[in-house]
Design a protein around this motif. Structure first.
Motif, PDB file in Angstrom:
ATOM      1  N   LEU A  11       0.862  -1.177   0.000  1.00  0.00           N
ATOM      2  CA  LEU A  11       0.000   0.000   0.000  1.00  0.00           C
ATOM      3  C   LEU A  11       0.898   1.227   0.000  1.00  0.00           C
ATOM      4  CD1 LEU A  11      -2.929   1.131   0.220  1.00  0.00           C
ATOM      5  CD2 LEU A  11      -2.551   1.233   2.701  1.00  0.00           C
ATOM      6  N   ARG A  12       0.621   2.172  -0.894  1.00  0.00           N
ATOM      7  CA  ARG A  12       1.493   3.336  -1.078  1.00  0.00           C
ATOM      8  C   ARG A  12       0.712   4.634  -0.887  1.00  0.00           C
ATOM      9  NH1 ARG A  12       6.399   1.990  -3.008  1.00  0.00           N
ATOM     10  NH2 ARG A  12       6.641  -0.237  -3.529  1.00  0.00           N
ATOM     11  N   PRO A  13       1.421   5.699  -0.552  1.00  0.00           N
ATOM     12  CA  PRO A  13       0.744   6.993  -0.408  1.00  0.00           C
ATOM     13  C   PRO A  13      -0.065   7.329  -1.662  1.00  0.00           C
ATOM     14  CG  PRO A  13       2.995   7.137   0.396  1.00  0.00           C
ATOM     15  CD  PRO A  13       2.862   5.783  -0.250  1.00  0.00           C
ATOM     16  N   GLY A  14      -1.234   7.869  -1.439  1.00  0.00           N
ATOM     17  CA  GLY A  14      -2.132   8.199  -2.548  1.00  0.00           C
ATOM     18  C   GLY A  14      -3.082   7.076  -2.911  1.00  0.00           C
ATOM     19  N   GLN A  15      -2.803   5.847  -2.432  1.00  0.00           N
ATOM     20  CA  GLN A  15      -3.705   4.717  -2.647  1.00  0.00           C
ATOM     21  C   GLN A  15      -4.640   4.563  -1.443  1.00  0.00           C
ATOM     22  OE1 GLN A  15      -0.967   1.427  -3.195  1.00  0.00           O
ATOM     23  NE2 GLN A  15      -0.845   1.781  -5.409  1.00  0.00           N
ATOM     24  N   ARG A  16      -5.770   3.924  -1.667  1.00  0.00           N
ATOM     25  CA  ARG A  16      -6.696   3.604  -0.584  1.00  0.00           C
ATOM     26  C   ARG A  16      -6.957   2.106  -0.586  1.00  0.00           C
ATOM     27  NH1 ARG A  16     -10.254   6.199   2.713  1.00  0.00           N
ATOM     28  NH2 ARG A  16      -9.725   8.193   1.715  1.00  0.00           N
ATOM     29  N   PHE A  17      -6.663   1.468   0.533  1.00  0.00           N
ATOM     30  CA  PHE A  17      -6.994   0.053   0.688  1.00  0.00           C
ATOM     31  C   PHE A  17      -8.490  -0.062   0.947  1.00  0.00           C
ATOM     32  CE2 PHE A  17      -7.937  -3.586   3.333  1.00  0.00           C
ATOM     33  CZ  PHE A  17      -7.250  -4.621   2.709  1.00  0.00           C
ATOM     34  N   ILE A  18      -9.169  -0.872   0.146  1.00  0.00           N
ATOM     35  CA  ILE A  18     -10.600  -1.111   0.302  1.00  0.00           C
ATOM     36  C   ILE A  18     -10.854  -2.609   0.182  1.00  0.00           C
ATOM     37  CG2 ILE A  18     -12.907  -0.693  -0.625  1.00  0.00           C
ATOM     38  CD1 ILE A  18     -11.919   1.950  -1.708  1.00  0.00           C
ATOM     39  N   SER A  19     -11.585  -3.156   1.133  1.00  0.00           N
ATOM     40  CA  SER A  19     -11.920  -4.581   1.113  1.00  0.00           C
ATOM     41  C   SER A  19     -13.264  -4.760   1.810  1.00  0.00           C
ATOM     42  CB  SER A  19     -10.827  -5.380   1.833  1.00  0.00           C
ATOM     43  OG  SER A  19     -11.157  -6.752   1.909  1.00  0.00           O
ATOM     44  N   SER A  20     -13.987  -5.797   1.412  1.00  0.00           N
ATOM     45  CA  SER A  20     -15.281  -6.053   2.019  1.00  0.00           C
ATOM     46  C   SER A  20     -15.543  -7.556   2.126  1.00  0.00           C
ATOM     47  CB  SER A  20     -16.399  -5.402   1.187  1.00  0.00           C
ATOM     48  OG  SER A  20     -17.651  -5.539   1.830  1.00  0.00           O
ATOM     49  N   THR A  21     -16.133  -7.949   3.232  1.00  0.00           N
ATOM     50  CA  THR A  21     -16.529  -9.339   3.447  1.00  0.00           C
ATOM     51  C   THR A  21     -17.918  -9.369   4.071  1.00  0.00           C
ATOM     52  OG1 THR A  21     -14.284 -10.214   3.679  1.00  0.00           O
ATOM     53  CG2 THR A  21     -16.041 -11.454   4.749  1.00  0.00           C
TER      54      THR A  21
END
Length: 352
Positions: free
Chosen positions: A335-345
């Motif tokens: 994960l890098r600056p400017g990115q957004r981690f998104i996950s769903s379960t």
């Protein structure tokens, strides 16, 4: 739909821990601000009788002192990182070795052992609770300050949804999951060996003696890891397969069948023939860690007063693959600056 809050306990440093109860449809969930731990999930059986279907402990003190990750939010890195180290952009990072030579579930004080800020959030037709915290640069050896937001949602008639979001100010690795131990017959009801499980995965990751992936994915066909059709969990649990021997049972990552990037799809279906309860697991993640409660040894007693023995609960942890920071052939967890981690379960309960 409703959300209520009550005092759950106080940590040694004086921090007050709250318990939130979410209700929607036929579901009722209890969670606490320590570790985001889901301490109870009440679900009806085919006769309409509710029972708690997750393993847990009687008190906050028990969760602090001896919990094997019961119901907690896991990070920064769910599962194992081999040798408790990784290299990112040419820099080496040393982690806590809390599982033999490896780092497990974020280290000695992972996210399941941290206090989260909880905020009920208005939502149509849902009971919604937002858990948030800042993980500082260097926490447990990981680079970058993370801003984390995990949302628990109960949606009628019977969905428990976990949405994960994170950003970083420095390149890092991240693998978030929830570590619920399920027994659809009810907490304290005994073994899950008669539960039937389907996992939509044609491959799994073989492991070495320390449960680190030792090669590329292998086909499940012809092995005890073939759950492509519903199968009793105990059917092959004691087979002499080397991967089962290494883990004392199932403790392996299943490579879920491909799906469109970011799309939530069915990963697994679990059912208990006696109670009639069922649970589907849907996720955007590429992997599913199936753990059959192999290290429960009778030394922990749940809120029902029953001792938890080997196989009295199981975990279906949606996540990226173990040791990915050291395996460029696995899906990336960077994960890098400017990115957004998104996950769903989604855990979808039902009846059979």
């Amino acid at each position: 739909m409703s959300i209520s809050v009550s005092h759950y306990g106080t940590l040694a440093d004086g921090t007050a821990i709250e318990r939130y109860t979410l209700r929607a449809g036929v579901l009722e969930l209890d969670c606490i601000t320590y570790g985001g731990i889901v301490t109870a999930m009440r679900v009806p059986n085919r006769q309409g009788v509710n029972a708690n279907v997750v393993l847990g402990l009687p008190s906050l003190e028990d969760y602090v002192a001896r919990s094997p990750y019961f119901g907690g939010l896991i990070g920064r890195y769910g599962n194992r990182i081999g040798g408790a180290r990784f290299v990112l952009d040419g820099a080496a990072f040393a982690l806590a070795a809390n599982d033999g030579p490896n780092s497990l579930h974020g280290g000695r004080a992972g996210f399941d052992k941290r206090v989260w800020t909880a905020t009920p959030e208005p939502a149509a037709e849902e009971a919604c609770l937002v858990l948030a915290r800042r993980s500082p640069d260097g926490e447990e050896g990981y680079p970058g300050t993370l801003e984390l937001r995990v949302t628990y949602r109960l949606r009628a008639p019977a969905d428990f949804i976990i949405d994960y979001e994170a950003t970083t100010d420095r390149p890092t690795v991240l693998n978030l999951t929830s570590h619920g131990y399920f027994n659809l017959a009810g907490e304290g009801a005994g073994t899950i060996e008669d539960h039937e499980l389907m996992i939509r995965a044609g491959a799994y990751l073989p492991t070495d003696a320390k449960l680190i992936p030792r090669g590329p994915p292998q086909a499940v066909a012809g092995t005890p890891f073939d759950f492509t059709r519903p199968k009793r969990i105990g059917a092959a649990l004691r087979a002499s397969h080397p991967d089962l021997l290494a883990g004392r049972g199932y403790d392996h990552n299943f490579v879920l069948d491909a799906a469109p990037r970011g799309a939530e799809r069915l990963a697994a279906r679990l059912q208990d023939p006696l109670s009639g309860r069922s649970m589907e697991v849907l996720t955007t993640e590429p992997g599913l860690q199936f753990y059959s409660g192999n290290f429960l040894d009778g030394t922990l007693v749940g809120p029902s007063g029953a001792a938890y023995r080997q196989g009295d609960g199981l975990c279906l942890e949606t996540q990226h693959f173990p040791d990915s920071p050291n395996r460029p052939d696995f899906p990336s967890t960077e994960l890098r600056p400017g990115q957004r981690f998104i996950s769903s379960t989604t855990y979808r309960f039902g009846l059979t």
